[in-house]
Design a protein around this motif. Sequence first.
Motif, PDB file in Angstrom:
ATOM      1  N   ILE A  35      -2.734   8.565 -17.726  1.00 19.94           N
ATOM      2  CA  ILE A  35      -1.452   7.866 -17.880  1.00 19.94           C
ATOM      3  C   ILE A  35      -0.434   8.388 -16.863  1.00 19.94           C
ATOM      4  N   VAL A  36      -0.367   9.711 -16.733  1.00 24.57           N
ATOM      5  CA  VAL A  36       0.557  10.309 -15.769  1.00 24.57           C
ATOM      6  C   VAL A  36       0.150   9.939 -14.338  1.00 24.57           C
ATOM      7  N   ALA A  37      -1.158   9.948 -14.085  1.00 26.15           N
ATOM      8  CA  ALA A  37      -1.648   9.605 -12.743  1.00 26.15           C
ATOM      9  C   ALA A  37      -1.312   8.161 -12.382  1.00 26.15           C
ATOM     10  N   VAL A  38      -1.437   7.249 -13.355  1.00 22.19           N
ATOM     11  CA  VAL A  38      -1.100   5.844 -13.110  1.00 22.19           C
ATOM     12  C   VAL A  38       0.409   5.702 -12.891  1.00 22.19           C
ATOM     13  N   ALA A  39       1.208   6.436 -13.653  1.00 26.23           N
ATOM     14  CA  ALA A  39       2.663   6.403 -13.459  1.00 26.23           C
ATOM     15  C   ALA A  39       3.019   6.888 -12.052  1.00 26.23           C
ATOM     16  N   ARG A  40       2.291   7.912 -11.590  1.00 30.84           N
ATOM     17  CA  ARG A  40       2.530   8.431 -10.244  1.00 30.84           C
ATOM     18  C   ARG A  40       2.171   7.375  -9.184  1.00 30.84           C
ATOM     19  N   LYS A  41       1.015   6.749  -9.336  1.00 35.17           N
ATOM     20  CA  LYS A  41       0.616   5.701  -8.390  1.00 35.17           C
ATOM     21  C   LYS A  41       1.560   4.498  -8.466  1.00 35.17           C
ATOM     22  N   LEU A  42       2.062   4.238  -9.674  1.00 37.49           N
ATOM     23  CA  LEU A  42       2.938   3.082  -9.864  1.00 37.49           C
ATOM     24  C   LEU A  42       4.250   3.250  -9.102  1.00 37.49           C
ATOM     25  N   CYS A  43       4.842   4.443  -9.155  1.00 35.03           N
ATOM     26  CA  CYS A  43       6.116   4.637  -8.449  1.00 35.03           C
ATOM     27  C   CYS A  43       5.910   4.540  -6.936  1.00 35.03           C
ATOM     28  N   VAL A  44       4.759   4.989  -6.449  1.00 34.76           N
ATOM     29  CA  VAL A  44       4.439   4.849  -5.021  1.00 34.76           C
ATOM     30  C   VAL A  44       4.280   3.367  -4.668  1.00 34.76           C
ATOM     31  N   LEU A  45       3.600   2.633  -5.535  1.00 36.91           N
ATOM     32  CA  LEU A  45       3.388   1.197  -5.322  1.00 36.91           C
ATOM     33  C   LEU A  45       4.716   0.445  -5.310  1.00 36.91           C
ATOM     34  N   LEU A  46       5.592   0.741  -6.257  1.00 41.06           N
ATOM     35  CA  LEU A  46       6.877   0.047  -6.339  1.00 41.06           C
ATOM     36  C   LEU A  46       7.706   0.272  -5.075  1.00 41.06           C
ATOM     37  N   HIS A  47       7.698   1.506  -4.584  1.00 34.75           N
ATOM     38  CA  HIS A  47       8.452   1.774  -3.360  1.00 34.75           C
ATOM     39  C   HIS A  47       7.841   1.038  -2.171  1.00 34.75           C
ATOM     40  N   ARG A  48       6.522   0.973  -2.120  1.00 35.76           N
ATOM     41  CA  ARG A  48       5.862   0.283  -1.008  1.00 35.76           C
ATOM     42  C   ARG A  48       6.200  -1.200  -1.026  1.00 35.76           C
ATOM     43  N   LEU A  49       6.217  -1.823  -2.217  1.00 35.27           N
ATOM     44  CA  LEU A  49       6.585  -3.243  -2.325  1.00 35.27           C
ATOM     45  C   LEU A  49       8.034  -3.448  -1.895  1.00 35.27           C
ATOM     46  N   TRP A  50       8.887  -2.533  -2.316  1.00 30.03           N
ATOM     47  CA  TRP A  50      10.307  -2.620  -1.972  1.00 30.03           C
ATOM     48  C   TRP A  50      10.511  -2.483  -0.459  1.00 30.03           C
ATOM     49  N   ALA A  51       9.880  -1.491   0.128  1.00 24.90           N
ATOM     50  CA  ALA A  51      10.079  -1.207   1.552  1.00 24.90           C
ATOM     51  C   ALA A  51       9.442  -2.264   2.448  1.00 24.90           C
ATOM     52  N   SER A  52       8.298  -2.801   2.020  1.00 25.53           N
ATOM     53  CA  SER A  52       7.558  -3.744   2.868  1.00 25.53           C
ATOM     54  C   SER A  52       7.984  -5.190   2.665  1.00 25.53           C
ATOM     55  N   GLY A  53       8.635  -5.484   1.522  1.00 27.63           N
ATOM     56  CA  GLY A  53       9.023  -6.861   1.231  1.00 27.63           C
ATOM     57  C   GLY A  53       7.882  -7.711   0.717  1.00 27.63           C
ATOM     58  N   GLN A  54       6.755  -7.082   0.366  1.00 30.44           N
ATOM     59  CA  GLN A  54       5.583  -7.817  -0.114  1.00 30.44           C
ATOM     60  C   GLN A  54       5.600  -7.936  -1.635  1.00 30.44           C
ATOM     61  N   TYR A  55       4.770  -8.841  -2.136  1.00 30.89           N
ATOM     62  CA  TYR A  55       4.579  -8.992  -3.575  1.00 30.89           C
ATOM     63  C   TYR A  55       3.270  -8.312  -3.983  1.00 30.89           C
ATOM     64  N   TYR A  56       3.160  -8.041  -5.251  1.00 30.39           N
ATOM     65  CA  TYR A  56       2.012  -7.299  -5.787  1.00 30.39           C
ATOM     66  C   TYR A  56       0.722  -8.105  -5.697  1.00 30.39           C
ATOM     67  N   LYS A  57      -0.334  -7.412  -5.322  1.00 29.83           N
ATOM     68  CA  LYS A  57      -1.687  -7.987  -5.328  1.00 29.83           C
ATOM     69  C   LYS A  57      -2.567  -7.121  -6.220  1.00 29.83           C
ATOM     70  N   PRO A  58      -3.153  -7.691  -7.266  1.00 24.72           N
ATOM     71  CA  PRO A  58      -3.969  -6.889  -8.187  1.00 24.72           C
ATOM     72  C   PRO A  58      -5.133  -6.184  -7.491  1.00 24.72           C
ATOM     73  N   PHE A  59      -5.719  -6.854  -6.515  1.00 25.35           N
ATOM     74  CA  PHE A  59      -6.839  -6.278  -5.764  1.00 25.35           C
ATOM     75  C   PHE A  59      -6.534  -6.439  -4.261  1.00 25.35           C
ATOM     76  N   PRO A  60      -5.711  -5.573  -3.718  1.00 23.89           N
ATOM     77  CA  PRO A  60      -5.246  -5.739  -2.319  1.00 23.89           C
ATOM     78  C   PRO A  60      -6.346  -5.829  -1.292  1.00 23.89           C
ATOM     79  N   LYS A  61      -7.428  -5.090  -1.450  1.00 25.85           N
ATOM     80  CA  LYS A  61      -8.503  -5.104  -0.466  1.00 25.85           C
ATOM     81  C   LYS A  61      -9.268  -6.411  -0.460  1.00 25.85           C
ATOM     82  N   MET A  62      -9.166  -7.125  -1.584  1.00 26.92           N
ATOM     83  CA  MET A  62      -9.870  -8.398  -1.687  1.00 26.92           C
ATOM     84  C   MET A  62      -9.007  -9.557  -1.203  1.00 26.92           C
ATOM     85  N   GLY A  63      -7.651  -9.289  -1.123  1.00 28.32           N
ATOM     86  CA  GLY A  63      -6.767 -10.402  -0.777  1.00 28.32           C
ATOM     87  C   GLY A  63      -6.245 -10.347   0.607  1.00 28.32           C
TER      88      GLY A  63
END
Length: 350
Positions: free
Chosen positions: A322-350
């Motif tokens: 749970i803590v590890a996912v929270a850690r990855k989540l905050c990194v993901l949120l910042h990346r979406l914010w900084a890049s202007g992209q929207y979330y992709k459930p499976f980024p490598k596939m999309g």
Amino acid sequence: MKKNSRRQTQMPVTTIGIDLGDKTSRYCMVNQAGEVVEEGSFRNEVHSIEAHFGGEQRRIGLEAGAQSPWISRELKRLGHEVIVANARELKWITSSDSKNDATDARKLALLARADVKLLAPVEHRTAEQQAELAVIRARDAILRARTLLINSARGIAKGFGVRLPKSITSTFGARALADLPATLRLALEGLLQQIDSLSQHIGSYNQGVGELAARHPEVERLTSVPGVGKLTAVAFVLTLGRAERFEHSRDVAGFLGLRPKQRQSGGRDPQLGISKSGDPYMRKILVQCAHHILGPWGKDSALRRWGLAKGEGGRKASLRAIVAVARKLCVLLHRLWASGQYYKPFPKMG
């Protein structure tokens, strides 16, 4: 940028350290040789700050605290170079055996004089961001107050064999009061009424959070992550202040205290828990989002699969996941914010 860098590396003629207090604060001014040239105190009021620091522009160091945001803004308005120090990194001051206001102010001045990086500077939010974040803080305070009252009411009623409604709605108190025995009315009527009153205020704050979300277009991208609502997205944006503050998205995990502590020495490198530095509320709601992502209603995604695999092996493994996912989540949120992209459930596939 280069001009500011030269300014911070050059040792100033005089440097001021300020130890902030509740009503009054202590200051100390040192010269280039580290000798004290002036000491004193001032009231934590605008006119007192102007009277003491309205002259020559200087470098000023002070610790982060409850009053440092507005005081640092006032000092910057007067033209000073202000460094707000991270108190967690200043063990020379916080763990001293001879700690007092005058000594603390002098040490802050010496650190600011020698090298700004020694203060581990923090960046305060703007006055507007602080006011917006106060809406979320106030909502959380009322929510915690309502939870306390509900638990108290349940505990009192249970002692008489009475069970209050399970679901928490805006009419919880009224529904509970309708089925309450006469013997308990005197004890619980006022308490239950207060619960419903708080619920109404929480509804108003929820509307306020929606209005804040509309002011920040980046919130739409962050809420594209399943399990992340407007409250979390707005709090994340306001807590960080600006995306450019962090050069690397992974640095956000350390800022929010979700990165493991380190105590490496020689050949020893023990595994430790997270540092829990930074904003505890932001960390709490990120963990709540992680619970949702890994829970039975979480949508399938690469993050969910990674977390579920990490959680195999019992309760302790699940908690770490749970803590590890929270850690990855905050990194993901910042990346979406900084890049202007929207979330992709499976980024490598999309």
